[in-house]
Write a protein that holds these residues in place. Structure first.
Motif, PDB file in Angstrom:
ATOM      1  N   GLU A 134      13.135 -74.283  46.075  1.00 18.83           N
ATOM      2  CA  GLU A 134      14.147 -74.152  46.383  1.00 18.83           C
ATOM      3  C   GLU A 134      15.089 -74.168  45.230  1.00 18.83           C
ATOM      4  OE1 GLU A 134      18.201 -77.658  46.515  1.00 18.83           O
ATOM      5  OE2 GLU A 134      16.105 -78.454  47.468  1.00 18.83           O
ATOM      6  N   VAL A 185      18.863 -64.565  50.132  1.00 14.62           N
ATOM      7  CA  VAL A 185      19.178 -65.575  49.429  1.00 14.62           C
ATOM      8  C   VAL A 185      20.430 -66.393  48.168  1.00 14.62           C
ATOM      9  CG1 VAL A 185      17.298 -66.988  47.559  1.00 14.62           C
ATOM     10  CG2 VAL A 185      16.950 -65.286  49.194  1.00 14.62           C
ATOM     11  N   ASP A 189      18.629 -72.180  49.316  1.00 13.86           N
ATOM     12  CA  ASP A 189      17.258 -71.822  49.905  1.00 13.86           C
ATOM     13  C   ASP A 189      16.315 -71.951  49.287  1.00 13.86           C
ATOM     14  OD1 ASP A 189      19.344 -70.830  51.910  1.00 13.86           O
ATOM     15  OD2 ASP A 189      18.983 -68.528  51.078  1.00 13.86           O
ATOM     16  N   ARG A 202      12.282 -65.428  52.205  1.00 12.46           N
ATOM     17  CA  ARG A 202      13.079 -67.100  52.551  1.00 12.46           C
ATOM     18  C   ARG A 202      12.609 -67.087  53.847  1.00 12.46           C
ATOM     19  NH1 ARG A 202      17.365 -68.578  55.756  1.00 12.46           N
ATOM     20  NH2 ARG A 202      19.800 -69.853  54.181  1.00 12.46           N
ATOM     21  N   ARG A 205      16.624 -73.143  54.776  1.00 12.98           N
ATOM     22  CA  ARG A 205      17.592 -73.809  53.778  1.00 12.98           C
ATOM     23  C   ARG A 205      17.137 -75.028  54.070  1.00 12.98           C
ATOM     24  NH1 ARG A 205      22.103 -72.612  50.562  1.00 12.98           N
ATOM     25  NH2 ARG A 205      23.545 -74.005  50.816  1.00 12.98           N
ATOM     26  N   SER A 206      17.294 -75.814  52.773  1.00 13.12           N
ATOM     27  CA  SER A 206      16.474 -76.737  52.096  1.00 13.12           C
ATOM     28  C   SER A 206      17.100 -78.328  53.567  1.00 13.12           C
ATOM     29  CB  SER A 206      16.373 -77.510  50.776  1.00 13.12           C
ATOM     30  OG  SER A 206      16.145 -78.927  50.721  1.00 13.12           O
ATOM     31  N   GLU A 218      21.248 -71.924  61.230  1.00 17.02           N
ATOM     32  CA  GLU A 218      19.983 -72.263  60.117  1.00 17.02           C
ATOM     33  C   GLU A 218      18.875 -73.525  60.789  1.00 17.02           C
ATOM     34  OE1 GLU A 218      18.819 -70.472  57.752  1.00 17.02           O
ATOM     35  OE2 GLU A 218      20.381 -70.444  57.107  1.00 17.02           O
ATOM     36  N   TYR A 220      16.170 -75.195  58.815  1.00 20.39           N
ATOM     37  CA  TYR A 220      15.309 -76.084  58.205  1.00 20.39           C
ATOM     38  C   TYR A 220      14.353 -76.415  57.466  1.00 20.39           C
ATOM     39  CZ  TYR A 220      21.536 -76.593  57.909  1.00 20.39           C
ATOM     40  OH  TYR A 220      22.448 -76.465  58.155  1.00 20.39           O
TER      41      TYR A 220
END
Length: 455
Positions: A134, A185, A189, A202, A205-206, A218, A220
Motif C-alpha cells: 500500500e 496512483v 492504493d 494499480r 484501493r486498500s 472503487e 477494495y
C-alpha cells in the motif's frame, strides 16, 4: 416527473445448435449417463470420447487422430464440443471446416499448418521480482534542468510501500513516475512494481479505506501479506501460432516505407518453415530449461471429406511431428471419391490415413431419444411446449430429420405468441411444418416436377 426503468446491462448470449452441450455426461468411472450434460443417447461414442479425454489429460494421445463418422444429425460436432468442454479452457481447442483450406492468398498446406499450431499451447512460467504494498508516501524530487531553459525536472521519486509484515521506502526512476501518473496512483492504493521492467500495476484501493464514500466505483483489496520485496510466479498461456505471428510481423522502422506499410491494410502472408523451425528451437530450449510446458490441444476438422489428396498427404506427415496436437476428424459421407483423385475410399479419406485413425461411429436416435433432445432444445430456446406438441415434433423428426424438427420450435413459438398464447400447441407446430419444407420433401418435389426446373 417521469420515471423509467433502466434495462439490465447483462450480456445476452446467442443460442446456437449446441448451446446445451456442457460436457460428455459421464460418471467418474467413465460410464455414459442416459441423460447428462445435454447429451442424450450415443453411450458408446461418448464413452470412447471419454477415454480420449483421459488420454489427452495423461499426455498419451499427442500425434494421434480420431475419426467421428455417422449419418447427418447424429451428434458428431456435439461430441467434439463435449471433448473441448471436458478438457477445460486451459487446453487449446481449434475448430475448422474442411473447406477453409481453399484460400486465394495462401496455399492449402499453410492453412492446415496454421490451425495445427493454433491447437498447440505453451504454458510459460516466469518468476519475477516485484515490490508490492500500500502506498504510504509518494514524493517526486525535482532538480534544475541540466539541458538549460526554465523550470525544473523530476530527478527521482520517493515512494513508501507498506505490507502486513513491514514497510519499505524506494527511490524510483522518473520514467516510473510517468507510469504512476497514468495509473492514477495516490496514497492508500495497493500497487505492485516489477523490478526488471519497472512497469506499475494499480491493484485497487486498500480495504482500510472501505468506509469512505466515493462517487466512483472503487475496488477494495486487502493489505498484501509478506515482505514488500518478493518473488512472484507468473503463468502465461500462448499458442505456437501466436509465437509464429509475433515473430513474422516486423515492427517497422522510422523510414517512409515502414510508416506507409503500417497505415495500409496488411496482406495475409505465409509464415516460412525456417521461422517455424527457429520458434520450435527456442520452445524446445525453454522446455528443457523447465521454464515452459507444452500443452497439446485438439484440432477439430469437420467435413473432412472436403480436403483433397494434397491435404491428406500433408496430414500424414504432420501427425508424425514431435509438435503435433490431437486431431479429431468428422464426416457424414460413406463410400465416395477422394477429392483430387478418381479413387473411391471409405468416408472420402485415403486408406493409408484411415489406418492411422481410431474410428468412433455415431448411431441414429430412437424416437424416445428424439423426444428428450427436443425437450432440451425447447428449454434452451425458451419455448413452452405441451406434451401433444412434443409428440408431434418427434413424429416430424422420424419422418424428416431431427434437425428439421428442432428448427420448427421457434417458428411454432412465434405463431403461438401472435395468437396470444404463451405455450406452443400442436396446431402451431403443424402450421409451421406446413410453411417450411424439409430436405426430403424438397427432393421429392424436384423429382416430381423436374420439367419445371432448369438443369
Amino acid at each position: 416527473m417521469r420515471i423509467e426503468e433502466v434495462a439490465s446491462t447483462a450480456k445476452s448470449s446467442r443460442v446456437s445448435p449446441h448451446t446445451h452441450i456442457k460436457g460428455l455426461g459421464l460418471t467418474p468411472a467413465g460410464d455414459a449417463l442416459p441423460l447428462g450434460s445435454g447429451f442424450v443417447g450415443q453411450e458408446q461414442a461418448r464413452e470412447a470420447c471419454g477415454l480420449v479425454v483421459e488420454m489427452i489429460k495423461q499426455r498419451k494421445m499427442a500425434g494421434r487422430a480420431l475419426l467421428l463418422t455417422g449419418a447427418p444429425g447424429t451428434g458428431k460436432t456435439a461430441l467434439a464440443l463435449g471433448i473441448a468442454q471436458e478438457l477445460g479452457t486451459k487446453v487449446p481447442f481449434c475448430p475448422m471446416v474442411g473447406s477453409e483450406v481453399y484460400s486465394a492468398e495462401v496455399k492449402k498446406t499453410e492453412v492446415l499448418m496454421e490451425h495445427f499450431r493454433r491447437a498447440i499451447g505453451l504454458r510459460i512460467k516466469e518468476r519475477k521480482e516485484v515490490y508490492e504494498g500500500e502506498v504510504t508516501e509518494m514524493t517526486p524530487v525535482e532538480t534544475e534542468n541540466q539541458g538549460g531553459g526554465y523550470g525544473k525536472v523530476i530527478s527521482h521519486v520517493i515512494i513508501g510501500l507498506k505490507t502486513v509484515k513491514g514497510t519499505k521506502q524506494l527511490k524510483l526512476d522518473p520514467t516510473i513516475h510517468d507510469a504512476l501518473q497514468k495509473e492514477r496512483v495516490s496514497p492508500g492504493d495497493v500497487i505492485y512494481i516489477e523490478a526488471n521492467s519497472g512497469s506499475v500495476k494499480r491493484v485497487g484501493r486498500s480495504d482500510a479505506y472501505a468506509t469512505e464514500f466515493d462517487l466512483e466505483a472503487e475496488v477494495y483489496v486487502p493489505l498484501p501479506k509478506g515482505d514488500v520485496h518478493k518473488k512472484k510466479d507468473l503463468v502465461q498461456d500462448v499458442t505456437l501460432h501466436d509465437l509464429d505471428a509475433a515473430n513474422a510481423k516486423p515492427q517497422g522502422g522510422q523510414d517512409i516505407m515502414s510508416l506507409m506499410g503500417q497505415l495500409l491494410k496488411p496482406k495475409k502472408t505465409e509464415i516460412t518453415d525456417k521461422l517455424r523451425q527457429e520458434v520450435n528451437r527456442v520452445v524446445n530450449k525453454y522446455i528443457d530449461e523447465g521454464t515452459a510446458e507444452l500443452v497439446p490441444g485438439v484440432l477439430f476438422v469437420d467435413e473432412v471429406h472436403m480436403l483433397d489428396i494434397e491435404c491428406f498427404t500433408y496430414l500424414n506427415r504432420a501427425l508424425e511431428s514431435s509438435l503435433a496436437p490431437i486431431v479429431v476428424l468428422a464426416t457424414n459421407r460413406g463410400m465416395c471419391a477422394v477429392r483430387g483423385t478418381d479413387v473411391s475410399a471409405p468416408h472420402g479419406v485415403p486408406v493409408d490415413l484411415l489406418d492411422r485413425l481410431v474410428i468412433v461411429r455415431t448411431q441414429t436416435y430412437t424416437p424416445e431419444e428424439s423426444i428428450q433432445i427436443l425437450a432440451i432444445r425447447a428449454q434452451v430456446e425458451g419455448v413452452a411446449l405441451g406434451e401433444d406438441a412434443l409428440a408431434f415434433l418427434a413424429e416430424v423428426a422420424e419422418e424428416t430429420s431431427l434437425r428439421h424438427a428442432a428448427q420448427l420450435l421457434t417458428p411454432g413459438a412465434v405463431l403461438a405468441r401472435s395468437a396470444g398464447r404463451g405455450e406452443a400447441a400442436r396446431g402451431d407446430l403443424e402450421e409451421a411444418h406446413a410453411l417450411f419444407q424439409d430436405a426430403k420433401a424438397s427432393a421429392r418435389q424436384l423429382s416430381a416436377q423436374a420439367d419445371k426446373y432448369m438443369t
